[in-house]
Scaffold this motif. Structure first.
Motif, PDB file in Angstrom:
ATOM      1  N   ASP A   1       0.693  -1.314   0.160  1.00  0.00           N
ATOM      2  CA  ASP A   1      -0.135  -0.012  -0.038  1.00  0.00           C
ATOM      3  C   ASP A   1       1.440   1.486  -0.006  1.00  0.00           C
ATOM      4  O   ASP A   1       0.738   2.261  -1.018  1.00  0.00           O
ATOM      5  CB  ASP A   1      -0.535  -0.065   1.389  1.00  0.00           C
ATOM      6  CG  ASP A   1      -2.105   1.301   1.678  1.00  0.00           C
ATOM      7  OD1 ASP A   1      -2.381   1.217  -0.077  1.00  0.00           O
ATOM      8  OD2 ASP A   1      -2.022   1.790   2.303  1.00  0.00           O
ATOM      9  N   SER A   2       1.864   1.178   0.555  1.00  0.00           N
ATOM     10  CA  SER A   2       2.834   2.444   0.776  1.00  0.00           C
ATOM     11  C   SER A   2       3.478   2.778  -0.476  1.00  0.00           C
ATOM     12  O   SER A   2       3.930   4.241  -0.498  1.00  0.00           O
ATOM     13  CB  SER A   2       3.761   2.180   2.228  1.00  0.00           C
ATOM     14  OG  SER A   2       4.322   1.392   1.338  1.00  0.00           O
ATOM     15  N   LEU A   3       3.419   2.009  -1.058  1.00  0.00           N
ATOM     16  CA  LEU A   3       4.350   2.164  -2.105  1.00  0.00           C
ATOM     17  C   LEU A   3       3.928   3.027  -3.383  1.00  0.00           C
ATOM     18  O   LEU A   3       3.811   2.976  -4.369  1.00  0.00           O
ATOM     19  CB  LEU A   3       4.867   0.502  -2.659  1.00  0.00           C
ATOM     20  CG  LEU A   3       6.216   0.506  -3.591  1.00  0.00           C
ATOM     21  CD1 LEU A   3       7.102  -0.949  -2.633  1.00  0.00           C
ATOM     22  CD2 LEU A   3       5.709   0.295  -4.918  1.00  0.00           C
ATOM     23  N   PHE A   4       2.227   1.730  -3.324  1.00  0.00           N
ATOM     24  CA  PHE A   4       1.274   2.451  -4.256  1.00  0.00           C
ATOM     25  C   PHE A   4       0.668   2.833  -3.948  1.00  0.00           C
ATOM     26  O   PHE A   4      -0.661   3.502  -4.465  1.00  0.00           O
ATOM     27  CB  PHE A   4       0.183   1.084  -4.484  1.00  0.00           C
ATOM     28  CG  PHE A   4       0.968  -0.073  -5.629  1.00  0.00           C
ATOM     29  CD1 PHE A   4       0.539   0.641  -6.905  1.00  0.00           C
ATOM     30  CD2 PHE A   4       1.871  -1.177  -4.989  1.00  0.00           C
ATOM     31  CE1 PHE A   4       1.742  -0.162  -8.481  1.00  0.00           C
ATOM     32  CE2 PHE A   4       2.748  -1.856  -6.194  1.00  0.00           C
ATOM     33  CZ  PHE A   4       1.828  -1.767  -7.336  1.00  0.00           C
ATOM     34  N   SER A   5       1.144   4.180  -3.115  1.00  0.00           N
ATOM     35  CA  SER A   5      -0.105   5.692  -2.402  1.00  0.00           C
ATOM     36  C   SER A   5      -0.358   6.973  -3.277  1.00  0.00           C
ATOM     37  O   SER A   5      -0.701   7.676  -2.358  1.00  0.00           O
ATOM     38  CB  SER A   5      -0.398   6.099  -1.003  1.00  0.00           C
ATOM     39  OG  SER A   5      -0.792   5.141   0.061  1.00  0.00           O
ATOM     40  N   ASN A   6       0.598   7.074  -4.447  1.00  0.00           N
ATOM     41  CA  ASN A   6       0.708   8.022  -4.937  1.00  0.00           C
ATOM     42  C   ASN A   6       0.045   8.149  -5.763  1.00  0.00           C
ATOM     43  O   ASN A   6      -0.499   7.034  -6.713  1.00  0.00           O
ATOM     44  CB  ASN A   6       2.542   8.209  -5.761  1.00  0.00           C
ATOM     45  CG  ASN A   6       3.138   9.744  -5.622  1.00  0.00           C
ATOM     46  OD1 ASN A   6       1.948  10.389  -5.201  1.00  0.00           O
ATOM     47  ND2 ASN A   6       3.704   9.745  -6.869  1.00  0.00           N
ATOM     48  N   ARG A   7      -0.741   9.497  -6.191  1.00  0.00           N
ATOM     49  CA  ARG A   7      -1.220   9.828  -6.891  1.00  0.00           C
ATOM     50  C   ARG A   7      -1.045  10.245  -8.109  1.00  0.00           C
ATOM     51  O   ARG A   7       0.070  11.012  -8.229  1.00  0.00           O
ATOM     52  CB  ARG A   7      -2.823  10.698  -6.911  1.00  0.00           C
ATOM     53  CG  ARG A   7      -3.739  10.316  -6.016  1.00  0.00           C
ATOM     54  CD  ARG A   7      -4.891   8.971  -5.705  1.00  0.00           C
ATOM     55  NE  ARG A   7      -5.801   9.617  -5.346  1.00  0.00           N
ATOM     56  CZ  ARG A   7      -5.965   8.029  -4.428  1.00  0.00           C
ATOM     57  NH1 ARG A   7      -6.126   6.769  -5.147  1.00  0.00           N
ATOM     58  NH2 ARG A   7      -7.369   8.420  -3.602  1.00  0.00           N
ATOM     59  N   PRO A   8      -1.296   9.713  -9.573  1.00  0.00           N
ATOM     60  CA  PRO A   8      -0.289  10.463 -11.078  1.00  0.00           C
ATOM     61  C   PRO A   8      -1.083  12.031 -11.161  1.00  0.00           C
ATOM     62  O   PRO A   8      -2.564  12.423 -10.696  1.00  0.00           O
ATOM     63  CB  PRO A   8      -1.258   9.819 -12.466  1.00  0.00           C
ATOM     64  CG  PRO A   8      -2.188   8.768 -11.498  1.00  0.00           C
ATOM     65  CD  PRO A   8      -1.819   8.852  -9.952  1.00  0.00           C
ATOM     66  N   LYS A   9      -0.739  12.768 -11.736  1.00  0.00           N
ATOM     67  CA  LYS A   9      -0.886  13.914 -11.776  1.00  0.00           C
ATOM     68  C   LYS A   9      -1.381  14.403 -12.744  1.00  0.00           C
ATOM     69  O   LYS A   9      -1.030  13.956 -14.184  1.00  0.00           O
ATOM     70  CB  LYS A   9       0.821  14.811 -11.983  1.00  0.00           C
ATOM     71  CG  LYS A   9       0.450  16.748 -11.365  1.00  0.00           C
ATOM     72  CD  LYS A   9       1.878  17.263 -11.962  1.00  0.00           C
ATOM     73  CE  LYS A   9       1.840  18.623 -11.810  1.00  0.00           C
ATOM     74  NZ  LYS A   9       2.024  19.033 -10.312  1.00  0.00           N
ATOM     75  N   LEU A  10      -2.633  14.233 -12.967  1.00  0.00           N
ATOM     76  CA  LEU A  10      -3.828  14.687 -13.560  1.00  0.00           C
ATOM     77  C   LEU A  10      -3.387  16.105 -14.856  1.00  0.00           C
ATOM     78  O   LEU A  10      -3.971  16.970 -12.972  1.00  0.00           O
ATOM     79  CB  LEU A  10      -5.357  14.240 -13.974  1.00  0.00           C
ATOM     80  CG  LEU A  10      -4.687  12.552 -13.300  1.00  0.00           C
ATOM     81  CD1 LEU A  10      -5.948  11.653 -12.901  1.00  0.00           C
ATOM     82  CD2 LEU A  10      -4.237  11.691 -14.773  1.00  0.00           C
ATOM     83  N   SER A  11      -3.894  16.559 -15.329  1.00  0.00           N
ATOM     84  CA  SER A  11      -3.259  18.492 -15.453  1.00  0.00           C
ATOM     85  C   SER A  11      -5.052  19.148 -14.848  1.00  0.00           C
ATOM     86  O   SER A  11      -4.411  19.952 -14.423  1.00  0.00           O
ATOM     87  CB  SER A  11      -3.192  18.499 -17.190  1.00  0.00           C
ATOM     88  OG  SER A  11      -3.863  17.824 -18.129  1.00  0.00           O
ATOM     89  N   ILE A  12      -5.552  18.341 -15.394  1.00  0.00           N
ATOM     90  CA  ILE A  12      -6.738  19.437 -15.253  1.00  0.00           C
ATOM     91  C   ILE A  12      -7.145  19.314 -13.707  1.00  0.00           C
ATOM     92  O   ILE A  12      -7.537  20.579 -13.074  1.00  0.00           O
ATOM     93  CB  ILE A  12      -8.286  18.357 -15.577  1.00  0.00           C
ATOM     94  CG1 ILE A  12      -8.358  19.170 -17.685  1.00  0.00           C
ATOM     95  CG2 ILE A  12      -9.851  18.705 -15.305  1.00  0.00           C
ATOM     96  CD1 ILE A  12      -9.749  18.300 -18.367  1.00  0.00           C
ATOM     97  N   ALA A  13      -7.180  17.919 -13.136  1.00  0.00           N
ATOM     98  CA  ALA A  13      -7.622  18.209 -11.695  1.00  0.00           C
ATOM     99  C   ALA A  13      -6.701  18.863 -10.841  1.00  0.00           C
ATOM    100  O   ALA A  13      -6.706  19.332  -9.796  1.00  0.00           O
ATOM    101  CB  ALA A  13      -7.401  16.654 -10.543  1.00  0.00           C
TER     102      ALA A  13
END
Ligand code: HEM
Length: 498
Positions: free
Chosen positions: A94-106
């Protein structure tokens, strides 16, 4: 010449051995990627997503496996479609996968991802999430808004009673959840009445939610990013972001002017709590953090709550046996009472089971929010590179016959009555709210609203369909979007219960 040929002949085995070792090392060192459907140049697998990506991805997973690697343009995207794959991502790593991709609109709508939902994994996210979990959405805080829920659900019931022959339940649920979140977050309703601010704010929230679900081609095919300038998307995003910012800044100023929340006898709302946090925090808290966190409450909290209630009610109406069981339970508990209250709800196990079952069949956010590993890793034996986007098909997992049996597609609340399977992310076969560190912090908030609203509805009314349509023909088509609503509004004939 002879000497040269002899030399070559004697070296040949060595040359071949070296070539073999080189190829073998290259092959054994090359990553073992998950299976991938065939992709097209430039767009990769984007053409395979269709109108309902959760459904298309489910079909693809049946051919290619429960862990697949797709490409959206040039971006690798890992699709997890089983509870085992979800457990690996949201539990064991979980800790390794807890990042979010940067999405330009959001990113542009949330002050550079300064909210909770889109903030990159790290100290800033930990701080804002902990304010959210401990101060805004804790059991205690949710309890403190009991009166707001009781009042707004009563307003909703009265509205339905005022036009019972053709009541639009979808609209009624949307207005009710909006009004609850407005009162709890901002201290008052902005529902379109009176000062005109309500109309503006409702429209801003609608536009925000729509834009957050809009696909930005530049995120996946960077050299086509210019398209967003030409088609007006960039301008729309900038305009909505500006309108939201000006509105919320006014609300913040009004709160500052009135002083600390509760001093004038009014209830403490989220803006009060966040302003207090700003005053007392050792680290500087900017106004944009407050605005971004409040924005999450609307983006993440209103539509999804109304959508969950809409699907559950539609399933109940479509299943006469289930609604009968529920009505019997609710009317028994509420016997002799004018209105159900929250204490009554605690004695309604079938009601809670029906809400879970609605969320199982119709997760409002079927693909959750995307994640991203912070470094290269392995998932179920496959190599996954840092920067890969990760999507978890909760919709497919929640109705996987391997976990739910042959009747997985049926609406059968009974399955939860004697089951310990809960929806708070401990059981990876049922994840409408996600799981792990990035799991939804709004579960208690949502359930408190929807349980009371549904109990009041079935306590007060019997339901039929307009024009004498048969309930089994009720249209359950989905609308497209990140948050999947019913395509056609839920219109009913609501007859007062005898
Ligand atoms: C039926 C109603 C709701 C559903 C189905 C829902 C679903 C979700 C899902 C699927 C996620 C992403 C989880 C993940 O990545 O593992 C999420 C995140 C989030 N939800 Fe909800 N949600 C609901 C209601 C709410 C409410 C009422 C609030 C607040 C008032 C809320 C606030 C948030 C926030 C702030 C996040 C981001 C968490 C993070 O990234 O750390 N949600 N929600």
């Amino acid at each position: 010449m002879v000497a040269f040929t002899e030399l070559t002949a004697s070296l040949l085995p060595l040359i071949l051995l070296a070539a073999f070792l080189y190829t073998w090392r290259r092959l054994s060192a090359s990553p073992r990627r998950p299976p991938s459907p065939r992709k097209l140049p430039i767009i990769g697998n984007l053409h395979q997503l269709g109108e309902f990506p959760h459904r298309s991805l489910h079909s693809l997973s049946q051919r290619h496996g429960h862990l697949m690697l797709l490409h959206f343009g040039s971006v690798p995207v890992l699709i997890a479609s089983s509870s085992a794959a979800a457990a690996e991502i949201m539990k064991h790593q979980d800790s390794l996968f807890s990042n979010r991709p940067k999405l330009s609109i959001a990113d542009r709508l949330t002050y550079g991802s300064s909210d909770v939902g889109f903030a990159p994994y790290g100290d800033y996210w930990r701080r804002v999430r902990s304010v959210c979990v401990l101060q805004l959405l804790s059991n205690k805080r949710v309890q403190s808004y009991r009166r707001v829920r009781e009042e707004e659900t009563s307003v909703m019931i009265d509205k339905i009673a005022s036009s019972p022959q053709n009541a639009n339940l979808s609209a009624a649920f949307q207005t009710m959840t909006n009004d609850v979140v407005c009162r709890v977050a901002l201290g008052r309703k902005y529902g379109g009445g009176g000062d005109g601010e309500g109309i503006v704010f409702g429209e801003i929230v609608e536009a925000l939610i729509e834009l957050l679900g809009t696909f930005s081609v530049g995120d996946y095919v960077p050299w086509l990013g210019w398209i967003n300038r030409i088609n007006g998307l960039n301008a729309r995003v900038a305009n909505v972001a500006k309108m939201y910012d000006e509105f919320l800044q006014r609300v913040i100023q009004q709160h500052r002017d009135k002083g600390e929340g509760g001093d004038d006898g009014s209830a403490v709302d989220f803006v009060d709590v966040l302003l207090q946090f700003q005053r007392e925090s050792e680290e500087k808290v900017e106004d944009y953090t407050i605005k971004a966190v409040i924005e999450d409450m609307f983006n993440a909290g209103t539509h999804s709550t109304a959508t969950a209630l809409e699907w559950t009610t539609a399933e109940l109406i479509k299943n006469p046996r289930a609604i009968k069981t529920l009505q019997t339970e609710v009317r028994e508990v509420g016997k002799g009472k004018e209105e159900i209250d929250e204490d009554d709800v605690e004695r309604m196990p079938y009601l809670k089971a029906a809400i879970k079952e609605g969320l199982r069949l119709h997760a409002p956010t079927p693909l959750l929010l995307p994640r991203e590993p912070i470094r290269d890793t392995k998932v179920l034996g496959y190599d996954v590179a840092r920067g890969t986007q990760v999507m978890i098909n909760a919709w497919a997992i929640n109705k996987d016959p391997a976990s739910w049996g042959d009747d997985a597609e049926e609406f059968r609340p009974e399955r939860f009555l004697d089951s310990s399977v809960d929806l708070r992310g401990q059981h990876l076969q049922f994840i409408p709210f996600g799981a792990g560190r990035r799991g939804c912090p709004g579960i208690t908030f949502t359930l408190a609203v929807n349980e009371l609203a549904l109990a009041k509805l079935v306590h007060r009314f019997d339901f039929g369909l307009p024009g004498g349509a048969r309930v089994e023909d009720l249209d359950m088509t989905e609308a497209s979007g990140v948050s999947v609503r019913k395509k056609s509004p839920l219109l009913v004939v609501a007859t007062p219960a005898s």
